[in-house]
Design an enzyme around this catalytic site. Structure first.
Site, PDB file in Angstrom:
ATOM      1  N   LYS A  52      19.055 -31.849  33.248  1.00  0.00           N
ATOM      2  CA  LYS A  52      18.036 -31.193  34.076  1.00  0.00           C
ATOM      3  C   LYS A  52      16.915 -30.617  33.207  1.00  0.00           C
ATOM      4  O   LYS A  52      15.728 -30.823  33.494  1.00  0.00           O
ATOM      5  CB  LYS A  52      18.690 -30.051  34.872  1.00  0.00           C
ATOM      6  N   ASN A  53      17.299 -29.895  32.153  1.00  0.00           N
ATOM      7  CA  ASN A  53      16.287 -29.178  31.379  1.00  0.00           C
ATOM      8  C   ASN A  53      15.458 -30.090  30.492  1.00  0.00           C
ATOM      9  O   ASN A  53      14.553 -29.617  29.797  1.00  0.00           O
ATOM     10  CB  ASN A  53      16.941 -28.047  30.571  1.00  0.00           C
ATOM     11  N   CYS A 147      13.177 -13.301  36.958  1.00  0.00           N
ATOM     12  CA  CYS A 147      14.239 -13.937  37.738  1.00  0.00           C
ATOM     13  C   CYS A 147      15.522 -13.194  37.453  1.00  0.00           C
ATOM     14  O   CYS A 147      15.541 -12.230  36.686  1.00  0.00           O
ATOM     15  CB  CYS A 147      14.362 -15.412  37.403  1.00  0.00           C
ATOM     16  N   ARG A 152      11.683 -12.703  31.542  1.00  0.00           N
ATOM     17  CA  ARG A 152      11.223 -14.027  31.126  1.00  0.00           C
ATOM     18  C   ARG A 152       9.697 -14.190  31.146  1.00  0.00           C
ATOM     19  O   ARG A 152       9.140 -14.960  31.929  1.00  0.00           O
ATOM     20  CB  ARG A 152      11.901 -15.112  31.973  1.00  0.00           C
ATOM     21  N   ASP A 339      23.312 -21.003  28.074  1.00  0.00           N
ATOM     22  CA  ASP A 339      23.628 -21.647  29.357  1.00  0.00           C
ATOM     23  C   ASP A 339      25.118 -21.990  29.497  1.00  0.00           C
ATOM     24  O   ASP A 339      25.525 -22.502  30.539  1.00  0.00           O
ATOM     25  CB  ASP A 339      22.775 -22.917  29.536  1.00  0.00           C
ATOM     26  N   ARG A 431      20.896 -26.572  42.183  1.00  0.00           N
ATOM     27  CA  ARG A 431      19.718 -26.659  41.319  1.00  0.00           C
ATOM     28  C   ARG A 431      20.047 -27.397  40.032  1.00  0.00           C
ATOM     29  O   ARG A 431      19.155 -27.980  39.420  1.00  0.00           O
ATOM     30  CB  ARG A 431      19.220 -25.253  40.952  1.00  0.00           C
TER      31      ARG A 431
HETATM   32  C1  EPZ Z   1      14.976 -22.718  28.912  1.00  0.00           C
HETATM   33  O1  EPZ Z   1      14.314 -21.620  29.514  1.00  0.00           O
HETATM   34  C2  EPZ Z   1      15.960 -23.243  29.945  1.00  0.00           C
HETATM   35  N1  EPZ Z   1      15.241 -23.609  31.155  1.00  0.00           N
HETATM   36  C3  EPZ Z   1      17.006 -22.183  30.266  1.00  0.00           C
HETATM   37  O2  EPZ Z   1      17.972 -22.775  31.124  1.00  0.00           O
HETATM   38  C4  EPZ Z   1      17.699 -21.765  28.962  1.00  0.00           C
HETATM   39  O3  EPZ Z   1      18.605 -20.718  29.263  1.00  0.00           O
HETATM   40  C5  EPZ Z   1      16.664 -21.297  27.950  1.00  0.00           C
HETATM   41  O4  EPZ Z   1      15.670 -22.344  27.740  1.00  0.00           O
HETATM   42  C6  EPZ Z   1      17.271 -20.947  26.603  1.00  0.00           C
HETATM   43  O5  EPZ Z   1      17.999 -22.034  26.089  1.00  0.00           O
HETATM   44  C7  EPZ Z   1      14.660 -24.793  31.240  1.00  0.00           C
HETATM   45  O6  EPZ Z   1      14.676 -25.600  30.323  1.00  0.00           O
HETATM   46  C8  EPZ Z   1      13.999 -25.130  32.542  1.00  0.00           C
HETATM   47  P1  EPZ Z   1      12.991 -19.617  26.374  1.00  0.00           P
HETATM   48  P2  EPZ Z   1      12.996 -21.014  28.835  1.00  0.00           P
HETATM   49  O7  EPZ Z   1      11.518 -19.645  26.447  1.00  0.00           O
HETATM   50  O8  EPZ Z   1      12.257 -22.117  28.184  1.00  0.00           O
HETATM   51  C9  EPZ Z   1      11.672 -15.063  25.756  1.00  0.00           C
HETATM   52  C10 EPZ Z   1      19.460 -22.855  32.962  1.00  0.00           C
HETATM   53  O9  EPZ Z   1      20.446 -22.175  33.352  1.00  0.00           O
HETATM   54  N2  EPZ Z   1      10.281 -15.507  25.927  1.00  0.00           N
HETATM   55  O10 EPZ Z   1      13.647 -20.347  25.256  1.00  0.00           O
HETATM   56  O11 EPZ Z   1      12.307 -20.217  29.874  1.00  0.00           O
HETATM   57  C11 EPZ Z   1      12.501 -15.219  27.034  1.00  0.00           C
HETATM   58  O12 EPZ Z   1      12.297 -14.162  27.924  1.00  0.00           O
HETATM   59  C12 EPZ Z   1      18.204 -22.198  32.433  1.00  0.00           C
HETATM   60  O13 EPZ Z   1      19.434 -24.095  33.029  1.00  0.00           O
HETATM   61  C13 EPZ Z   1       9.256 -14.594  25.716  1.00  0.00           C
HETATM   62  O14 EPZ Z   1       9.497 -13.418  25.402  1.00  0.00           O
HETATM   63  O15 EPZ Z   1      13.639 -20.074  27.765  1.00  0.00           O
HETATM   64  C14 EPZ Z   1      13.900 -15.283  26.468  1.00  0.00           C
HETATM   65  O16 EPZ Z   1      14.368 -13.993  26.207  1.00  0.00           O
HETATM   66  C15 EPZ Z   1      18.184 -20.729  32.568  1.00  0.00           C
HETATM   67  N3  EPZ Z   1       7.959 -15.023  25.877  1.00  0.00           N
HETATM   68  C16 EPZ Z   1      13.698 -16.036  25.143  1.00  0.00           C
HETATM   69  O17 EPZ Z   1      12.303 -15.911  24.827  1.00  0.00           O
HETATM   70  C17 EPZ Z   1       7.653 -16.308  26.187  1.00  0.00           C
HETATM   71  O18 EPZ Z   1       6.467 -16.644  26.312  1.00  0.00           O
HETATM   72  C18 EPZ Z   1      14.039 -17.510  25.172  1.00  0.00           C
HETATM   73  O19 EPZ Z   1      13.453 -18.094  26.332  1.00  0.00           O
HETATM   74  C19 EPZ Z   1       8.710 -17.241  26.393  1.00  0.00           C
HETATM   75  C20 EPZ Z   1      10.025 -16.809  26.242  1.00  0.00           C
END
Ligand code: EPZ
Length: 450
Positions: A52-53, A147, A152, A339, A431
């Site tokens: 999915k991701n 969320c 996030r 995850d 989802r």
């Molecule tokens: C991706 O989310 C995945 N989603 C998530 O999967 C997964 O948990 C996550 O990566 C971490 O592996 C998709 O691919 C659609 P990040 P993403 O940016 O890209 C912070 C699932 O269950 N951050 O790596 O949104 C953020 O808040 C889902 O399938 C900032 O601070 O995750 C988090 O604490 C849930 N500023 C950390 O970085 C930003 O601009 C990592 O988030 C971006 C992120």
């Protein structure tokens, strides 16, 4: 542009008014519960779907070209895929999906706004920002908001695009972005924190920028490598995928391509845990063991046996063997994936001894704890860590899921609990897990939708 109601596959995913759950389901016409009666060891074969991701991002990459993008092993039945389809069709893409194939043509894109009503359903839609800005020079994308698992923010996506020369104004909940005259400019971007989404957005944006972009402290997830490999097939010039420094040489245009989506390592890990918890022996078909090294290492410590047969993984537990408690800490890839944290916690709830689970990626990803405790688990949360003291049995209960991985952890607990467990709000599961009831049921689990 008006949304054609015939193209909206998934209106049920819209939140109810006043709900703070972005995925709440106002209608309960379709079955919205899963009932599981625990106690059956799993035996059989489970085919693993495309990730999915990754698929959600590959769909966004289609916006970078006028050519046809053709995907195989695409998890088309997932709710998130349908939300992304809704968004791309709104922008003007032509999409056909059949079985696990999907074809996207973005030659007719005539809308550059990703509206709140679609983006609020799924944060993955923020990934249209980079491609739209790179190809069309402007984009307007609703801020996705928080969320269930945390706030996030998307500040790193925005700042990095600004470093490529984009002018970005946040107004009325929207990111209004405009590229400089002549298009985005290559830049050296150092992410202050590892982010999967920011790396992907910038990777896509940089493919059509002028000059060279370097992404430092980039994320290294297998899904990012797969996205990059697809971009290379489209004509992008990318080096360093899978390392923390990715170098992209911008090109003037990209072409269509054929690509098969990488297997879903989180689905794979989830069914590994299911087999470990219930006992028996399960073959996971078309999985990639090498994408799960941290999770596999931890599973082996609990006492589970793992074998590889070509692209399949066989996981088994000796009858009567009680799994041992272990400590886990979530980290960016190649560390232990956030995850899979909830699923491992469900397993630890029944292990011998105690284990500590530390969540370092998201600030609020322990919502499954009170629900597992309602089933008889003994888990206490201290800040970002949870102590899980193993109990000898869990008991079936009515439980409520708050996000995708928390939901599946409750299904796993239900597979071993005494009596019946009812998991409410299964649209979370839909989802991210294709046919979970069929896949587990096919291996002997007593599970049904209700
Ligand atoms: C991706 O989310 C995945 N989603 C998530 O999967 C997964 O948990 C996550 O990566 C971490 O592996 C998709 O691919 C659609 P990040 P993403 O940016 O890209 C912070 C699932 O269950 N951050 O790596 O949104 C953020 O808040 C889902 O399938 C900032 O601070 O995750 C988090 O604490 C849930 N500023 C950390 O970085 C930003 O601009 C990592 O988030 C971006 C992120």
């Amino acid at each position: 542009m008006q949304i054609d109601p015939a193209n909206i596959w998934d209106k049920e995913a819209l939140p109810s008014q006043g709900s703070n759950d972005m995925n709440a389901n106002p209608k309960a016409s379709a079955p919205d519960k899963i009932k599981v009666i625990g106690g059956n060891p799993l035996h059989g074969t489970i085919p693993i779907s495309g990730a999915k991701n990754c698929a959600l991002k590959l769909m966004c990459a289609s916006l970078l070209t006028e050519g046809d993008m053709h995907f195989e092993n695409s998890p088309n039945s997932l709710r998130d895929m349908k939300s992304q389809t809704e968004l791309l069709e709104y922008l003007g893409c032509k999409i056909t999906a059949r079985g696990s194939s999907m074809t996207i043509n973005a030659g007719g894109v005539n809308e550059l706004t990703a509206p709140y009503d679609i983006v609020r359903k799924m944060r993955g839609s923020i990934l249209v920002l980079g491609p739209l800005l790179a190809r069309f020079g402007e984009a307007r994308v609703s801020l996705p908001g928080g969320c269930a698992i945390g706030t996030r923010p998307v500040d790193m996506h925005i700042k990095a695009l600004e470093e490529m020369g984009a002018e970005i104004v946040l107004d009325e909940g929207y990111i209004n972005a405009r590229a400089p005259q002549g298009g985005l400019q290559g830049a050296k971007i150092l992410f202050p924190k590892v982010s999967v989404g920011a790396t992907e957005n910038l990777l896509m944006a940089a493919t059509l920028a002028k000059g060279t972009t370097i992404l430092a402290n980039a994320a290294r997830e297998p899904e990012i490598i797969d996205l990059g490999e697809c971009l290379i097939k489209m004509g992008a010039k990318i080096e360093g995928l899978g390392t923390d420094t990715i170098r992209i040489e911008g090109v003037s245009s990209l072409n269509g391509a054929n690509h098969s989506v990488v297997p879903d390592r989180i689905e794979t890990g989830t069914y590994m845990v299911a087999a470990a918890m219930t006992g028996g022996s399960v073959r996971l078909q078309n999985a990639r063991l090498e994408h799960l090294s941290a999770a596999v290492g931890h599973l082996a410590q609990t006492g589970v046996e793992l074998d590889q047969d070509g692209q399949d993984i066989i996981i088994s537990r000796e009858t009567g063997l009680r799994l041992q408690g272990i400590d886990i800490m979530t980290e960016p890839h190649p560390g232990f994936p956030t995850d899979l944290q909830a699923q491992f916690m469900a397993m630890l709830a029944m292990c011998e001894g105690a284990g500590m689970v530390t969540e370092t990626i998201f600030e609020n990803r322990f919502m499954h704890v009170p629900e597992l405790n309602r089933m008889g688990a003994n888990i206490t949360v201290h800040g970002h860590s949870a102590i899980v003291r193993g109990v000898s049995k869990l008991k079936g209960a009515e439980v409520m899921a708050t996000d995708l991985r928390a939901s599946v952890a409750l299904v796993l607990a239900g597979l071993v609990a005494e009596g019946e467990t009812t998991i409410n709000r299964i649209y979370h599961l839909e989802r991210g897990y294709e046919d979970i009831v069929g896949k587990l049921g096919g291996c002997g689990a007593n599970i049904r939708k209700a």
